[in-house]
Design a protein around this motif. Structure first.
Motif, PDB file in Angstrom:
ATOM      1  N   ILE A  33       0.849  -1.188   0.000  1.00 13.32           N
ATOM      2  CA  ILE A  33       0.000   0.000   0.000  1.00 13.32           C
ATOM      3  C   ILE A  33       0.883   1.237   0.000  1.00 13.32           C
ATOM      4  O   ILE A  33       1.779   1.378   0.842  1.00 13.32           O
ATOM      5  N   GLU A  34       0.619   2.114  -0.924  1.00 17.15           N
ATOM      6  CA  GLU A  34       1.328   3.391  -1.029  1.00 17.15           C
ATOM      7  C   GLU A  34       0.342   4.507  -0.703  1.00 17.15           C
ATOM      8  O   GLU A  34      -0.752   4.567  -1.259  1.00 17.15           O
ATOM      9  N   CYS A  35       0.706   5.378   0.228  1.00 18.08           N
ATOM     10  CA  CYS A  35      -0.152   6.494   0.617  1.00 18.08           C
ATOM     11  C   CYS A  35       0.378   7.789   0.007  1.00 18.08           C
ATOM     12  O   CYS A  35       1.562   8.117   0.143  1.00 18.08           O
ATOM     13  N   LEU A  36      -0.503   8.513  -0.700  1.00 17.09           N
ATOM     14  CA  LEU A  36      -0.161   9.775  -1.329  1.00 17.09           C
ATOM     15  C   LEU A  36      -1.174  10.834  -0.910  1.00 17.09           C
ATOM     16  O   LEU A  36      -2.190  10.519  -0.280  1.00 17.09           O
ATOM     17  N   ASN A  37      -0.900  12.080  -1.258  1.00 16.86           N
ATOM     18  CA  ASN A  37      -1.831  13.166  -0.962  1.00 16.86           C
ATOM     19  C   ASN A  37      -2.322  13.818  -2.248  1.00 16.86           C
ATOM     20  O   ASN A  37      -1.527  14.036  -3.177  1.00 16.86           O
ATOM     21  N   ASP A  38      -3.605  14.086  -2.288  1.00 17.73           N
ATOM     22  CA  ASP A  38      -4.193  14.767  -3.432  1.00 17.73           C
ATOM     23  C   ASP A  38      -3.551  16.148  -3.561  1.00 17.73           C
ATOM     24  O   ASP A  38      -3.497  16.905  -2.584  1.00 17.73           O
ATOM     25  N   PRO A  39      -3.051  16.526  -4.735  1.00 15.96           N
ATOM     26  CA  PRO A  39      -2.362  17.804  -4.882  1.00 15.96           C
ATOM     27  C   PRO A  39      -3.286  19.016  -4.771  1.00 15.96           C
ATOM     28  O   PRO A  39      -2.804  20.136  -4.585  1.00 15.96           O
ATOM     29  N   VAL A  40      -4.589  18.802  -4.876  1.00 18.71           N
ATOM     30  CA  VAL A  40      -5.544  19.914  -4.785  1.00 18.71           C
ATOM     31  C   VAL A  40      -6.142  20.025  -3.388  1.00 18.71           C
ATOM     32  O   VAL A  40      -6.128  21.085  -2.767  1.00 18.71           O
TER      33      VAL A  40
END
Length: 228
Positions: free
Chosen positions: A38-45
């Motif tokens: 699982i890779e966790c990222l953040n929405d750029p907006v």
């Protein structure tokens, strides 16, 4: 965000407590499938966290959204369109989980297929959603927590575990859970209190999620398909 995804999953939840529980459940299933990562990222907006699940199937995108109140869930089509479809245009198929409780509606499930809700489901279909799965609790999310009294006992750091006789009577799980904590504090058995929202996570992390899943108050096992 131009990655190609084999499938997309969106969890639309009533409020922050539900968000904390279903996020924990999602990560729990991830640990049960070590063949996936699982890779966790953040929405750029919006800076909302989202997840990419890597497995033999390729990549899958997982988005979570808490709307604040059950009366706003049917307004989530715009979030799904903007953050899921537009945010991840290369996701081929989407499954939407609707995570809510029916307590305010006296457990009348038909209301969640009528009026604004029927329009919402129609909008999801028009947006290309092939599968909508309802995870509808018959009462509060806290009724699910109360399925694991040993976990609640661990969180309270009690010397003697709770039993069913300790659970206060009443219809709403949130009120019963708060009274349960208050009763233990009055006995000076714990200093802990129950808090909703983000502060509920410490309690959720003490729960035996497998025990809760097997009691089948909700078809929580449906979430495992993200990793299958």
């Amino acid at each position: 965000m131009d990655q190609e995804f084999e499938q997309g999953f969106a969890l639309i939840m009533e409020a922050d407590t539900e968000y904390q529980f279903y996020q924990a459940l999602f990560l729990h299933y991830g640990r049960k499938h070590p063949e996936c990562s699982i890779e966790c990222l953040n929405d750029p907006v919006t800076f909302e966290p989202y997840y990419i699940v890597h497995g033999s199937f390729g990549k899958r995108i997982v988005r979570l959204n808490a709307v604040g109140t059950i009366t706003q869930i049917h307004n989530s089509a715009s979030w799904f369109s903007n953050r899921c479809l537009s945010g991840h245009p290369q996701a081929k198929n989407w499954t939407v989980f609707l995570c809510y409780d029916m307590d305010d509606y006296s457990s009348d499930v038909s209301k969640f297929y009528e009026g604004d809700w029927a329009q919402f489901r129609s909008q999801l279909s028009l947006l290309g959603v092939q599968t909508v799965i309802d995870l509808a609790a018959s009462a509060d999310i806290e009724d699910i927590f109360l399925l694991d009294l040993d976990g609640i006992s661990r969180y309270m750091e009690l010397s003697q575990p709770l039993t069913s006789a300790d659970i206060p009577s009443g219809r709403k799980g949130a009120a019963r859970l708060k009274r349960l904590f208050a009763a233990q504090r009055s006995k000076q058995a714990t200093r802990k209190a129950y808090h909703k929202g983000e502060r509920s996570r410490a309690l959720i992390d003490c729960l035996d999620l497998d025990r809760i899943i097997t009691q089948n108050l909700l078809p929580l096992f449906q979430l495992e398909q993200i990793f299958l």
